[in-house]
Design an enzyme around this catalytic site. Sequence first.
Site, PDB file in Angstrom:
ATOM      1  N   SER A 172      -5.714  -9.109   6.731  1.00 31.72           N
ATOM      2  CA  SER A 172      -5.331  -9.693   7.447  1.00 31.72           C
ATOM      3  C   SER A 172      -4.838 -10.935   7.857  1.00 31.72           C
ATOM      4  CB  SER A 172      -6.849  -9.398   8.939  1.00 31.72           C
ATOM      5  OG  SER A 172      -7.221  -8.250   9.263  1.00 31.72           O
ATOM      6  N   LYS A 229       0.986  -1.322  -0.229  1.00 29.07           N
ATOM      7  CA  LYS A 229       0.259  -0.348   0.330  1.00 29.07           C
ATOM      8  C   LYS A 229       1.059   1.453   0.131  1.00 29.07           C
ATOM      9  CE  LYS A 229      -3.625  -2.590   2.036  1.00 29.07           C
ATOM     10  NZ  LYS A 229      -5.124  -2.505   2.795  1.00 29.07           N
TER      11      LYS A 229
HETATM   12  P1  PGA Z   1      -4.415  -6.823   5.523  1.00 31.49           P
HETATM   13  O1  PGA Z   1      -4.562  -6.040   3.571  1.00 31.49           O
HETATM   14  O2  PGA Z   1      -3.030  -7.784   5.595  1.00 31.49           O
HETATM   15  O3  PGA Z   1      -3.225  -5.825   6.015  1.00 31.49           O
HETATM   16  O4  PGA Z   1      -5.766  -6.826   5.601  1.00 31.49           O
HETATM   17  C1  PGA Z   1      -4.751  -6.707   2.454  1.00 31.49           C
HETATM   18  C2  PGA Z   1      -4.886  -6.015   1.333  1.00 31.49           C
HETATM   19  O5  PGA Z   1      -5.323  -5.007   1.240  1.00 31.49           O
HETATM   20  O6  PGA Z   1      -4.259  -6.728   0.453  1.00 31.49           O
END
Ligand code: PGA
Length: 249
Positions: free
Chosen positions: A211, A10
């Site tokens: 998550s 991200k």
């Molecule tokens: P997360 O994000 O593992 O932090 O929940 C997953 C994603 O959005 O690809």
Amino acid sequence: MKKLIIGNFKMNTTPSEFKSYAMTLATKVKGAKNTVVVCPPFTHLSVAREILGGSKVFYGAQNISAEENGAFTGEISAKMIKDLGATYVILGHSERRGQFKENDKLVNKKIKTALANGLKVILCVGESLQTRESKQAQNFVRKQLDDDLKGIYENELESVVIAYEPIWAIGTGKTATNSDITKMAEIIRKEIELQFSPKAAQNITIVYGGSIGLKNYKKILSNAAINGALIGGTSLDVDAFTLIARENY
Ligand code: PGA
């Protein structure tokens, strides 16, 4: 079973921070049986090429423009990331659909642009909590697949990974249960069968995201209904990510 382990950074880390991450990653995943992909921000891709080029780790971007080139200030094209050695691109992530108002029509166009430029696509689909509570999750995901994959040829599906990411599980610490994941993976395969063929349904790569962390990765990744994981927050911790990437499932 060999799995596909994808990290989605991200909008986190700087290129310099990514450099040391990538160096550690390249060393620590040596000998790993799984396929490993990292998707850092665009600004990190030349560092990725420098450090990960020639290693067994693949890398990619988190978005591209639907357009090939031209007067689109601030956009990044498929060709640009391909030129930096990117293999993959994440498209249709719920953060782009939600915060940047990307609809299925645009996601479909981006997929076509990515495939035309020789990139592999990680197509994210998944329902909101409200949709889930109104028992519409399966219909919602089916429609996303129909719209997003419209006009894609069956032979191009080899370059498409479907990431099932329920929105309520992303970054919340709440993961879908294995039974939820299995059910949705079956729905996805069924939809691919309807749109393409039984063979395409059998061969499509499906990963789960939402998550995933050190407490639950073993359980989720040992689910034979899926072929891997899309990992957000936890992928930023190089030790945790390499541990997950090295495991045999
Ligand atoms: P997360 O994000 O593992 O932090 O929940 C997953 C994603 O959005 O690809």
